[in-house]
Design a protein around this motif. Sequence first.
Motif, PDB file in Angstrom:
ATOM      1  N   ASP A   9      33.378 -41.130 -42.740  1.00 30.42           N
ATOM      2  CA  ASP A   9      32.500 -41.941 -41.738  1.00 30.42           C
ATOM      3  C   ASP A   9      31.299 -41.130 -41.488  1.00 30.42           C
ATOM      4  OD1 ASP A   9      34.132 -44.406 -41.052  1.00 30.42           O
ATOM      5  OD2 ASP A   9      35.474 -42.642 -39.981  1.00 30.42           O
ATOM      6  N   SER A 104      23.429 -53.566 -39.049  1.00 29.94           N
ATOM      7  CA  SER A 104      23.852 -53.241 -37.672  1.00 29.94           C
ATOM      8  C   SER A 104      24.294 -54.418 -36.934  1.00 29.94           C
ATOM      9  CB  SER A 104      23.322 -51.956 -37.219  1.00 29.94           C
ATOM     10  OG  SER A 104      23.436 -50.650 -37.876  1.00 29.94           O
ATOM     11  N   ARG A 134      31.787 -46.573 -41.308  1.00 33.40           N
ATOM     12  CA  ARG A 134      31.535 -46.005 -39.881  1.00 33.40           C
ATOM     13  C   ARG A 134      32.794 -45.890 -39.180  1.00 33.40           C
ATOM     14  NH1 ARG A 134      27.482 -46.460 -42.164  1.00 33.40           N
ATOM     15  NH2 ARG A 134      25.243 -47.033 -41.343  1.00 33.40           N
ATOM     16  N   ASP A 135      33.784 -46.656 -39.432  1.00 32.85           N
ATOM     17  CA  ASP A 135      35.067 -46.534 -38.633  1.00 32.85           C
ATOM     18  C   ASP A 135      36.392 -46.567 -39.284  1.00 32.85           C
ATOM     19  OD1 ASP A 135      35.132 -48.950 -39.943  1.00 32.85           O
ATOM     20  OD2 ASP A 135      35.325 -50.288 -38.051  1.00 32.85           O
ATOM     21  N   ASP A 188      24.848 -48.313 -33.949  1.00 30.27           N
ATOM     22  CA  ASP A 188      26.244 -48.194 -34.400  1.00 30.27           C
ATOM     23  C   ASP A 188      27.008 -47.179 -33.326  1.00 30.27           C
ATOM     24  OD1 ASP A 188      25.643 -49.358 -36.962  1.00 30.27           O
ATOM     25  OD2 ASP A 188      24.938 -47.444 -37.733  1.00 30.27           O
ATOM     26  N   SER A 189      26.446 -46.355 -32.868  1.00 28.32           N
ATOM     27  CA  SER A 189      26.709 -45.506 -31.725  1.00 28.32           C
ATOM     28  C   SER A 189      27.259 -46.337 -30.555  1.00 28.32           C
ATOM     29  CB  SER A 189      26.067 -44.215 -31.655  1.00 28.32           C
ATOM     30  OG  SER A 189      25.803 -43.620 -32.610  1.00 28.32           O
ATOM     31  N   LEU A 196      30.440 -45.896 -33.778  1.00 31.00           N
ATOM     32  CA  LEU A 196      30.529 -44.808 -34.665  1.00 31.00           C
ATOM     33  C   LEU A 196      30.893 -43.562 -33.889  1.00 31.00           C
ATOM     34  CD1 LEU A 196      29.995 -43.363 -37.317  1.00 31.00           C
ATOM     35  CD2 LEU A 196      27.525 -43.529 -36.808  1.00 31.00           C
TER      36      LEU A 196
END
Length: 230
Positions: A9, A104, A134-135, A188-189, A196
């Motif tokens: 990731d 995204s 990402r996951d 993403d975060s 993420l």
Amino acid sequence: MKKITIAIDGFSSTGKSTVAKQLAKALGYVYVDSGAMYRAVTYYAMQNDIISNDSFNVEKLISELNEVKICFKYNDRLGFAEVYLNGINVEKEVRTLEVSQWVSKVAEISEVRKMLVRQQQQMGQEKGVVMDGRDIGTVVFPDAELKLFMTASAETRAKRRYKELLERNEKVSYEDVLSNVESRDLIDSTREDSPLIKADDAIEIDNSNLNLEEQFEKLYNLAQNAINHQ
């Protein structure tokens, strides 16, 4: 030798795909680029006027997800698997900055994530897989024997991405690429569904000052160690 699952990731443009391909080839494992799957859905949305600068018809995309068929086919000449959307090779098309600007947003949609996570888990049932995204270590393969989390400064990642796009003859500016990197990091975060984050048992790799050879050697040694301890 017993095979393991390797989950990689990290933030966009940290070279996850590059090193994942190298690892898979060296270990004789299957490589799955989960990011390419989200890019393929995004490209589908763009081609079907579902997403644009003016609007994003989320309901329409959700209603058409059953029509989105994604698979990977190994290219002997290139040495890695390319992504296909509804039977058409879209490997080049999904790597553009235009797709990067929307991916995204598409990945935020829970229905999209659920569909692709289900497919990704099926691909890794037999182990012997290297998957990046990402996951992967938190959602797709929470029990993966080796979890890696790739990071680097936004400026370093933007420079790498800018160079890559120029080599593909894309007409882009460094400022636009940096803005895209920072925007994707934020989305993403902070998204509600599968943001993420670094898995508790993931090994963090900051590759800001590592060349490709040094990075591969470091990760290959980690993979061999994880395999030997099975």
